[in-house]
Design a protein around this motif. Structure first.
Motif, PDB file in Angstrom:
ATOM      1  N   GLU A  97     -16.681 -18.325   1.044  1.00  0.00           N
ATOM      2  CA  GLU A  97     -18.040 -17.788   1.094  1.00  0.00           C
ATOM      3  C   GLU A  97     -19.037 -18.741   0.437  1.00  0.00           C
ATOM      4  OE1 GLU A  97     -20.618 -13.846  -0.227  1.00  0.00           O
ATOM      5  OE2 GLU A  97     -18.478 -13.960  -0.670  1.00  0.00           O
ATOM      6  N   GLU A  98     -18.650 -19.361  -0.664  1.00  0.00           N
ATOM      7  CA  GLU A  98     -19.549 -20.278  -1.356  1.00  0.00           C
ATOM      8  C   GLU A  98     -19.942 -21.452  -0.449  1.00  0.00           C
ATOM      9  OE1 GLU A  98     -19.688 -23.067  -5.402  1.00  0.00           O
ATOM     10  OE2 GLU A  98     -17.924 -21.849  -4.928  1.00  0.00           O
ATOM     11  N   GLN A  99     -18.988 -21.936   0.347  1.00  0.00           N
ATOM     12  CA  GLN A  99     -19.281 -23.041   1.264  1.00  0.00           C
ATOM     13  C   GLN A  99     -20.228 -22.598   2.368  1.00  0.00           C
ATOM     14  OE1 GLN A  99     -14.975 -23.817   1.901  1.00  0.00           O
ATOM     15  NE2 GLN A  99     -15.483 -25.957   1.467  1.00  0.00           N
ATOM     16  N   ILE A 100     -20.044 -21.368   2.836  1.00  0.00           N
ATOM     17  CA  ILE A 100     -20.944 -20.840   3.863  1.00  0.00           C
ATOM     18  C   ILE A 100     -22.352 -20.687   3.292  1.00  0.00           C
ATOM     19  CG2 ILE A 100     -21.431 -18.852   5.337  1.00  0.00           C
ATOM     20  CD1 ILE A 100     -18.470 -18.429   5.628  1.00  0.00           C
ATOM     21  N   ASN A 101     -22.434 -20.214   2.069  1.00  0.00           N
ATOM     22  CA  ASN A 101     -23.747 -20.076   1.431  1.00  0.00           C
ATOM     23  C   ASN A 101     -24.407 -21.439   1.209  1.00  0.00           C
ATOM     24  OD1 ASN A 101     -23.498 -17.308   1.322  1.00  0.00           O
ATOM     25  ND2 ASN A 101     -22.673 -17.282  -0.756  1.00  0.00           N
ATOM     26  N   ASN A 102     -23.600 -22.453   0.869  1.00  0.00           N
ATOM     27  CA  ASN A 102     -24.138 -23.804   0.701  1.00  0.00           C
ATOM     28  C   ASN A 102     -24.663 -24.356   2.021  1.00  0.00           C
ATOM     29  OD1 ASN A 102     -23.578 -23.854  -2.035  1.00  0.00           O
ATOM     30  ND2 ASN A 102     -21.590 -24.856  -1.786  1.00  0.00           N
ATOM     31  N   LEU A 103     -23.998 -23.977   3.101  1.00  0.00           N
ATOM     32  CA  LEU A 103     -24.473 -24.399   4.417  1.00  0.00           C
ATOM     33  C   LEU A 103     -25.824 -23.757   4.721  1.00  0.00           C
ATOM     34  CD1 LEU A 103     -23.961 -25.976   6.972  1.00  0.00           C
ATOM     35  CD2 LEU A 103     -22.543 -24.085   7.808  1.00  0.00           C
ATOM     36  N   TYR A 104     -25.977 -22.515   4.314  1.00  0.00           N
ATOM     37  CA  TYR A 104     -27.277 -21.846   4.444  1.00  0.00           C
ATOM     38  C   TYR A 104     -28.354 -22.591   3.648  1.00  0.00           C
ATOM     39  CZ  TYR A 104     -30.912 -18.729   2.692  1.00  0.00           C
ATOM     40  OH  TYR A 104     -32.112 -18.212   2.281  1.00  0.00           O
ATOM     41  N   ILE A 105     -28.011 -23.036   2.449  1.00  0.00           N
ATOM     42  CA  ILE A 105     -28.971 -23.772   1.622  1.00  0.00           C
ATOM     43  C   ILE A 105     -29.407 -25.057   2.314  1.00  0.00           C
ATOM     44  CG2 ILE A 105     -29.243 -25.017  -0.568  1.00  0.00           C
ATOM     45  CD1 ILE A 105     -27.389 -22.914  -1.829  1.00  0.00           C
ATOM     46  N   LYS A 106     -28.475 -25.714   2.971  1.00  0.00           N
ATOM     47  CA  LYS A 106     -28.819 -26.930   3.718  1.00  0.00           C
ATOM     48  C   LYS A 106     -29.799 -26.601   4.844  1.00  0.00           C
ATOM     49  CE  LYS A 106     -25.716 -29.946   4.792  1.00  0.00           C
ATOM     50  NZ  LYS A 106     -24.474 -30.578   5.292  1.00  0.00           N
ATOM     51  N   LEU A 107     -29.557 -25.487   5.527  1.00  0.00           N
ATOM     52  CA  LEU A 107     -30.472 -25.065   6.592  1.00  0.00           C
ATOM     53  C   LEU A 107     -31.834 -24.702   6.016  1.00  0.00           C
ATOM     54  CD1 LEU A 107     -28.097 -22.822   8.725  1.00  0.00           C
ATOM     55  CD2 LEU A 107     -29.127 -24.973   9.451  1.00  0.00           C
ATOM     56  N   LYS A 108     -31.813 -24.104   4.838  1.00  0.00           N
ATOM     57  CA  LYS A 108     -33.045 -23.659   4.180  1.00  0.00           C
ATOM     58  C   LYS A 108     -33.972 -24.840   3.890  1.00  0.00           C
ATOM     59  CE  LYS A 108     -35.465 -20.547   1.762  1.00  0.00           C
ATOM     60  NZ  LYS A 108     -36.118 -19.362   2.352  1.00  0.00           N
ATOM     61  N   LYS A 109     -33.402 -26.001   3.631  1.00  0.00           N
ATOM     62  CA  LYS A 109     -34.218 -27.185   3.353  1.00  0.00           C
ATOM     63  C   LYS A 109     -35.017 -27.601   4.583  1.00  0.00           C
ATOM     64  CE  LYS A 109     -31.200 -29.038  -0.249  1.00  0.00           C
ATOM     65  NZ  LYS A 109     -30.287 -30.149  -0.637  1.00  0.00           N
ATOM     66  N   LYS A 110     -34.453 -27.342   5.753  1.00  0.00           N
ATOM     67  CA  LYS A 110     -35.147 -27.701   6.982  1.00  0.00           C
ATOM     68  C   LYS A 110     -36.006 -26.554   7.489  1.00  0.00           C
ATOM     69  CE  LYS A 110     -34.421 -29.582  11.598  1.00  0.00           C
ATOM     70  NZ  LYS A 110     -33.437 -30.080  12.586  1.00  0.00           N
ATOM     71  N   TYR A 111     -35.482 -25.325   7.351  1.00  0.00           N
ATOM     72  CA  TYR A 111     -36.197 -24.149   7.828  1.00  0.00           C
ATOM     73  C   TYR A 111     -36.625 -23.337   6.604  1.00  0.00           C
ATOM     74  CZ  TYR A 111     -33.608 -25.658  11.911  1.00  0.00           C
ATOM     75  OH  TYR A 111     -33.065 -26.413  12.924  1.00  0.00           O
ATOM     76  N   ILE A 112     -37.806 -23.621   6.097  1.00  0.00           N
ATOM     77  CA  ILE A 112     -38.227 -23.102   4.798  1.00  0.00           C
ATOM     78  C   ILE A 112     -38.430 -21.592   4.796  1.00  0.00           C
ATOM     79  CG2 ILE A 112     -39.274 -25.293   4.130  1.00  0.00           C
ATOM     80  CD1 ILE A 112     -41.989 -24.122   4.846  1.00  0.00           C
ATOM     81  N   HIS A 113     -38.566 -20.998   5.983  1.00  0.00           N
ATOM     82  CA  HIS A 113     -38.786 -19.550   6.041  1.00  0.00           C
ATOM     83  C   HIS A 113     -37.486 -18.771   6.206  1.00  0.00           C
ATOM     84  CE1 HIS A 113     -43.082 -20.222   6.213  1.00  0.00           C
ATOM     85  NE2 HIS A 113     -42.928 -21.037   7.249  1.00  0.00           N
ATOM     86  N   LEU A 114     -36.384 -19.434   6.123  1.00  0.00           N
ATOM     87  CA  LEU A 114     -35.099 -18.791   6.326  1.00  0.00           C
ATOM     88  C   LEU A 114     -34.787 -17.811   5.195  1.00  0.00           C
ATOM     89  CD1 LEU A 114     -33.001 -19.215   8.582  1.00  0.00           C
ATOM     90  CD2 LEU A 114     -31.742 -20.672   7.006  1.00  0.00           C
ATOM     91  N   LYS A 115     -34.350 -16.599   5.554  1.00  0.00           N
ATOM     92  CA  LYS A 115     -33.986 -15.580   4.561  1.00  0.00           C
ATOM     93  C   LYS A 115     -32.579 -15.054   4.869  1.00  0.00           C
ATOM     94  CE  LYS A 115     -38.720 -14.091   3.648  1.00  0.00           C
ATOM     95  NZ  LYS A 115     -38.954 -14.168   2.241  1.00  0.00           N
ATOM     96  N   LEU A 116     -31.930 -14.563   3.827  1.00  0.00           N
ATOM     97  CA  LEU A 116     -30.552 -14.106   3.945  1.00  0.00           C
ATOM     98  C   LEU A 116     -30.445 -12.610   3.675  1.00  0.00           C
ATOM     99  CD1 LEU A 116     -27.496 -14.812   4.192  1.00  0.00           C
ATOM    100  CD2 LEU A 116     -27.508 -15.196   1.728  1.00  0.00           C
TER     101      LEU A 116
END
Length: 421
Positions: free
Chosen positions: A333-352
């Motif tokens: 799960e931590e790796q999946i969440n880190n992948l979300y963080i990487k996406l968040k850097k590009k898509y600043i409006h991304l929410k979880l």
């Protein structure tokens, strides 16, 4: 009927959850929507989508049996008269005199496997009552050979189409699943014959009733048989499609024990070119593939990289991505969440967002069979006696602005994975 074989990770028990959180959020009558199932497995989710929506469906899996199973979607589109003609073929096949072929000899009690050296039969089969593999009883093995050869002959004589050939094979797989001497996983067989003392009929009531249903639907179906990562790499050539009308569903494997090792017998059965000496690893007690396809999702070091690549490629054609994953899997799960963080850097409006659903674990066999299969614990990665699992829905939603380039990016990504309760 949503599935024809028992399967690890099947979502049949979670349809209500998927309906509430996913499918109910889209217009089910919108014929412009395309649903992509890129790890289709038994195609249970695709069958649900077919029955409840008017969407187009793209089904993909690199296993041959899964590709065959996907054609049940086509069967449901057949007219009543068409189904009745196909039912006559099934009845004809069921009445054929039994023969002994490769399935009987390689996988059945009493068979003489060519893929094992005769001089070491007693060594390989030392802890069981027969000097043969025991996936099926003698009668069932012969029945499979008979039906398979009959289907092949019907096609060669041009009495059935290729699609009809696939559909007849689906009913054969259903018979195989109901009459196997296994824990429902074909990675190993049971060492006794208690489970197969009574043969299930090839044409039982559950099968026959399917020929009476007339759905009168015309969803467009595309059947693919590819490695999902390679398929996703082709998405770069599809940038002109309407990404707001595409839904991508990913339910990748999560164990080092790959699906092709657990369901290889099914691939042998649906392969009309099956050659035991060529296809089976010599002297393999469980008849594993001689040349296995590379599967990055069964490799700890490659799984995360492959999933990340698939996601980024999928964003090119869809604003809606659903990913199912098990927390016991190679990706944590931590790796999946880190992948979300990487996406968040590009898509600043991304929410979880996160949703959960409790349900019972997949069971490969009745409890009185567990001790008979030395592979049971390893195949299921069973770590405790807890019979419940928790489905977590992680939803990532991106608030789009009016920038045209941003409108080609992510609108929402939904992650699925299961967590031991």
């Amino acid at each position: 009927m949503y599935k024809f074989i028992s399967y690890i990770g099947s979502k049949v028990k979670l349809f209500d959850f998927l309906e509430e959180i996913i499918f109910s959020k889209f217009d089910k009558n919108d014929k412009e929507i395309t649903f992509y199932d890129l790890f289709a497995g038994t195609n249970a989710v695709n069958n649900y989508v077919f029955k409840t929506t008017n969407w187009n469906i793209v089904t993909n899996d690199f296993s041959n049996y899964s590709y065959i199973l996907s054609h049940y979607l086509e069967f449901q589109k057949f007219s009543f008269n068409h189904k009745q003609k196909l039912k006559e073929k099934l009845i004809f096949l069921d009445k054929l005199p039994l023969i002994k072929g490769d399935i009987y000899n390689e996988f059945s009690i009493g068979g003489i496997p060519k893929s094992i050296d005769k001089n070491i039969y007693k060594t390989i089969f030392y802890n069981q009552p027969y000097n043969s593999r025991m996936f099926f009883s003698s009668i069932v093995g012969m029945k499979i050979d008979t039906i398979k050869e009959g289907i092949k002959t019907l096609y060669l004589n041009k009495e059935i189409t290729k699609t009809e050939q696939y559909i007849l094979l689906i009913f054969l797989l259903y018979y195989v699943n109901n009459n196997s001497n296994t824990t429902s996983i074909f990675g190993a067989y049971l060492k006794s014959t208690k489970k197969i003392e009574k043969e299930t009929l090839f044409l039982n009531s559950k099968i026959m009733i399917l020929f009476e249903k007339d759905y009168k639907k015309n969803n467009l179906i595309s059947h693919l048989k590819m490695d999902t990562e390679k398929l996703s790499n082709k998405f770069y050539n599809e940038l002109n499609i309407n990404i707001n009308k595409n839904i991508i569903y990913l339910d990748p494997p999560y164990s080092t024990r790959s699906y092709e090792s657990n369901y290889h017998i099914l691939d042998y059965i649906v392969d009309f070119n099956f050659n035991p000496l060529k296809d089976i690893k010599y002297n393999s007690k469980t008849a594993q593939f001689n040349n296995r396809c590379y599967n990055s999702f069964a490799k700890k070091g490659d799984t995360l990289k492959s999933l990340e690549n698939i996601i980024y490629n999928s964003l090119l054609i869809s604003n809606h991505i659903f990913i199912s994953y098990n927390s016991e899997g190679l990706i944590k799960e931590e790796q999946i969440n880190n992948l979300y963080i990487k996406l968040k850097k590009k898509y600043i409006h991304l929410k979880l967002y996160t949703y959960t659903k409790d349900y019972k674990k997949f069971k490969a066999a009745k409890s009185n069979m567990k001790k008979e299969s030395e592979e049971y614990n390893r195949l299921l990665n069973k770590k405790d006696k807890n019979n419940n699992e928790k489905e977590l829905l992680k939803k990532l939603k991106n608030k789009l602005n009016n920038n045209k380039e941003d409108n080609k990016t992510l609108k929402e990504i939904i992650w699925y994975f299961r967590n031991e309760g």
